[in-house]
Structures are given as C-alpha cells and as structure tokens.
Write a protein that holds these residues in place. Structure first.
Motif, short mmCIF file in Angstrom:
data_model
loop_
_atom_site.label_atom_id
_atom_site.label_comp_id
_atom_site.label_asym_id
_atom_site.label_seq_id
_atom_site.Cartn_x
_atom_site.Cartn_y
_atom_site.Cartn_z
N LEU A 1 6.78 6.47 -1.23
CA LEU A 1 8.03 4.99 -1.11
C LEU A 1 9.36 5.77 -0.32
CD1 LEU A 1 9.39 2.79 -2.78
CD2 LEU A 1 9.64 4.47 -4.04
N LYS A 2 9.93 6.87 0.21
CA LYS A 2 11.06 7.09 0.73
C LYS A 2 10.52 7.04 2.24
CE LYS A 2 14.14 10.21 2.69
NZ LYS A 2 13.78 12.67 1.93
N GLN A 3 9.10 7.39 2.85
CA GLN A 3 8.27 6.40 4.01
C GLN A 3 8.76 5.30 4.05
OE1 GLN A 3 8.97 9.52 6.04
NE2 GLN A 3 9.21 10.51 3.89
N LYS A 4 8.83 4.39 2.98
CA LYS A 4 8.49 3.19 3.09
C LYS A 4 10.23 2.32 3.32
CE LYS A 4 7.15 -1.01 0.72
NZ LYS A 4 8.23 -1.73 0.26
N GLN A 5 10.97 3.46 2.32
CA GLN A 5 11.90 3.20 2.60
C GLN A 5 12.64 3.02 3.91
OE1 GLN A 5 13.66 5.74 -0.88
NE2 GLN A 5 12.89 3.47 -2.28
N ASN A 6 12.30 3.99 4.39
CA ASN A 6 12.95 4.52 5.50
C ASN A 6 11.93 3.89 7.47
OD1 ASN A 6 14.09 6.26 4.85
ND2 ASN A 6 13.35 8.29 5.40
N ASP B 1 6.80 9.88 -4.86
CA ASP B 1 8.15 10.19 -4.53
C ASP B 1 8.20 9.93 -2.56
OD1 ASP B 1 9.06 9.92 -6.40
OD2 ASP B 1 9.45 12.16 -6.91
N LYS C 1 5.28 0.34 6.23
CA LYS C 1 6.40 -0.92 5.69
C LYS C 1 5.22 -1.74 4.51
CE LYS C 1 7.79 -1.16 10.01
NZ LYS C 1 9.04 -1.14 10.34
N TYR D 1 4.21 -1.37 -7.60
CA TYR D 1 5.55 -0.99 -6.68
C TYR D 1 4.19 -1.07 -5.02
CZ TYR D 1 8.85 1.63 -8.92
OH TYR D 1 10.20 2.41 -9.70
#
Length: 378
Positions: free
Chosen positions: A139-144, A136, A148, A171
C-alpha cells in the motif's frame, strides 16, 4: 483489438500472460528470448497493451526476459503486471527485498498493476497476519506511485477469498480468477465472480483455456460447435464465453508460439458474444467432460454424520474429482496442505459406515484410498 475501460485506462481485452513463453530444448527456465521478442512485437503492433509476469514464472526468468523485451518500447505504451509470490511461505517476510528486485528485473520504475499472488488455503493466515507487513508495504508503494493499481489473484475456495476481502477488499482494485467454461460450475468460478462483483471489484481472467484442455475437444464436441459457428476455431469458443461475461475486464492468455498469438489477436478483433443456445452447448460439453471422471456427490452430507473420524467427505470428494480430472495439478494438494493430518484422505479407516447412507452409492472408502495414492505421486 477490443479494449475495456478501467478507471482512466483502456486495457486490451486480450492480455499477454508470460508464464508460458517459448523455451529452448524443453527447459522451462530457458526462455527463447528472440522468439518471445518477435511474439511480443507482433502483439504490441496489433494492440495488446497488458503484459502479466511474476516472480516465479520460468523459474524466475520471466521478469528478466520481459524487462529486456519491453525496454525497447516507450514506457507509456504498455501496462506491466507482476505479483508478490505468496505461494511460497518462505517469501512472506521478504516483501521489500522481492519488490525491489522485481523492479530491477523488469527494468521499470513502477508496476502498472501489482497483485497479492495466489490467495489460497495454504497462505491465507500468513497474508492476514500483519507481522509480515505485506499489505502495508505494498500500500505504501501504491501511495508512492511505484504501484499504480493494487489487486490480488486467487485459486482458493470462496470462504478463503471472502476472508481476504473482509480485511483488504476495500483496497483491492481488481481481482484475478481462474475462469473458463469448464470451471464455471466445476471450480465454482461463477460464485467467485459474483463475490468480486458484490465487492465492486473488476474481474481479470487467468487460465481461459484451462491449461490447454479447451484448445481442442473430443471430435463429437467439436462437431457440435462447428455446427453452430463453422468458421470459429475451438480455442476461440473459450474466449467467446468470457467475452459474454459483463464482469470481465481483461483475459490473460499464456501464449507459447506465434501461431497462438496470431489466432488470439484475430479472435479479439471483435466481440462475438454467445447466444443462449451456444452458451448452453458449452455448459453441456463442460458437464460431459467432467462427468466422465466425476463422482456424483451432491453434498447431502449424510455421510459425515456416520464418519467416526469426522472427515469432510463431500469436500474431499470434490477435491478428488478436481485432482482426477486434471490428472494431478496443484489445486487439491494446495487445499489439503491446510488440513490437519487426521482429516486427510489417508486417515480413512475404511469402515464404510458412510457408504451405507450415501444416496449415490459412492464407494467412498475406495475413493479415499485412490486419492491417497494419487497425492503421493505429486
């Protein structure tokens, strides 16, 4: 330099692995940063654009060294990968702390590629346990935009990788596997590659030279390869094998000196895929290499029905073969760390009931005893 397309990026087919950087006085933690900088400068000038480091490499100093070295280049000129260190279970509740520190060590604001590291028998339950919040958070760091592309690496068996993919596969943008012509059959790299392909996950390669075992061969095996390609050096054959696999995107090589960098870049100046005869020759060499120490278990499982302790004898023989061939290593201990104590090799009581039904006449009790001794030496 050969390049492979990955989404909107062109990745160099040769990636610079930063686990075996040059060191001083034989001390793994003491990186020779000047020599490493010269090697990376040469690599950058010759088209290598992917650099792979990790939290634990060089006892934590690889990320620091790479941060210093790469800081002099424009950020858009290279792709940097690092990993969450799940090989150490004490890290499982520290994902945010570790990730933030990794960005600092590498002197970057984001990672181009980030991996859930070393999915295996030892840690799969922890990785799947949502209480740690690892997936989780990443995935949040990817969304931010701070990651990349999110992927994973695995040394575990197929069943372990399958469990991971069933939960997170949708994912995962890439998967990193140990693939080389020795392990294509020996470590079931072929089946693992097919598994990722079935999930439409691009394949990254680690350990293309099997920790250096494929950098030089027995003289008779080298002669066979020289007869086929007189101008090809022996390490290049391992890379040509991987160039012949359409599933492979990029190949990580842990380079320790300038000569290795120069030779590898020369190899990756062009694709020279293997023909059927050349491929079969490599497979024969691999079989010969492993066959010298390998017990000839066919996994018929006659033995298991006669074991009063219910030991998984074929799997223990497979791990024994790996551990014996590698002369130690972490694979077998890693897998066995997930076993119950009464299912380990030293649980064998030496009754030899299994041997009475073994079609290959393997001295199983002797193997269990020797395996136990070898594991104590780890």
């Amino acid at each position: 330099m050969i390049y492979k397309q990955f989404k909107d990026k062109k990745l160099s087919a040769l990636a610079f692995g930063c686990m075996r950087l040059p060191i001083k006085n034989g001390v793994y933690a003491d990186i020779d940063e000047q020599m490493a900088a010269e090697m990376i400068d040469y690599a950058m000038k010759n088209g290598v654009n992917y650099y792979d480091t990790a939290w634990g490499y060089h006892d934590g100093n690889s990320e620091i060294a790479m941060g210093k070295i790469l800081s002099k280049y424009p950020r858009e000129s290279f792709y940097l990968a690092s990993k969450f260190p799940g090989y150490d279970l004490s890290n499982m509740d520290k994902v945010e702390e570790i990730f933030e520190r990794q960005l600092e060590k590498c002197q970057v604001k984001y990672f181009d590629f980030y991996l859930i590291h070393n999915v295996c028998e030892m840690n799969i339950d922890h990785y799947l346990d949502e209480k740690y919040g690892i997936f989780d958070y990443l995935l949040k760091q990817k969304q931010n935009g701070r990651i990349k592309h999110l992927g994973f690496s695995a040394h575990g068996e197929i069943g372990v990788i399958q469990r991971f993919l069933e939960k997170y596969g949708q994912y995962m943008e890439f998967g990193q596997l140990q693939i080389n012509y020795l392990d294509w059959e020996f470590q079931k790299a072929k089946e693992k590659t097919q598994l990722l392909t079935n999930w439409n996950i691009p394949v990254w390669v680690m350990e293309p030279l099997r920790g250096g075992k494929l950098a030089s061969l027995a003289s008779e095996d080298e002669a066979k390869l020289k007869a086929l390609r007189p101008d090809e050096n022996i390490p290049a054959w391992a890379f040509r094998f991987l160039q012949s696999l359409p599933e492979v995107t990029t190949i990580l090589s842990g380079m320790s000196d300038m000569k290795q960098v120069e030779e590898n870049i020369k190899t990756f100046a062009e694709d020279k895929m293997l023909c059927e005869k050349e491929m079969q020759t490599l497979m024969n060499i691999a079989e010969c290499m492993t066959g010298k120490t390998k017990l000839p278990c066919t996994a018929c499982r006659y033995c298991t029905s006669h074991c009063p302790l219910g030991l998984d004898i074929p799997e223990l023989i497979r791990l024994y073969n790996e551990h014996r061939f590698t002369e130690g290593g972490f694979i077998a201990p890693m897998v066995l760390s997930s076993y119950e104590k009464e299912k380990l090799p030293n649980a064998c009581i030496g009754c030899r009931s299994c041997e009475k039904v073994c079609p290959q006449n393997i001295k199983i009790a002797d193997m269990m005893s020797d395996f136990s001794v070898r594991l104590k030496e780890v």
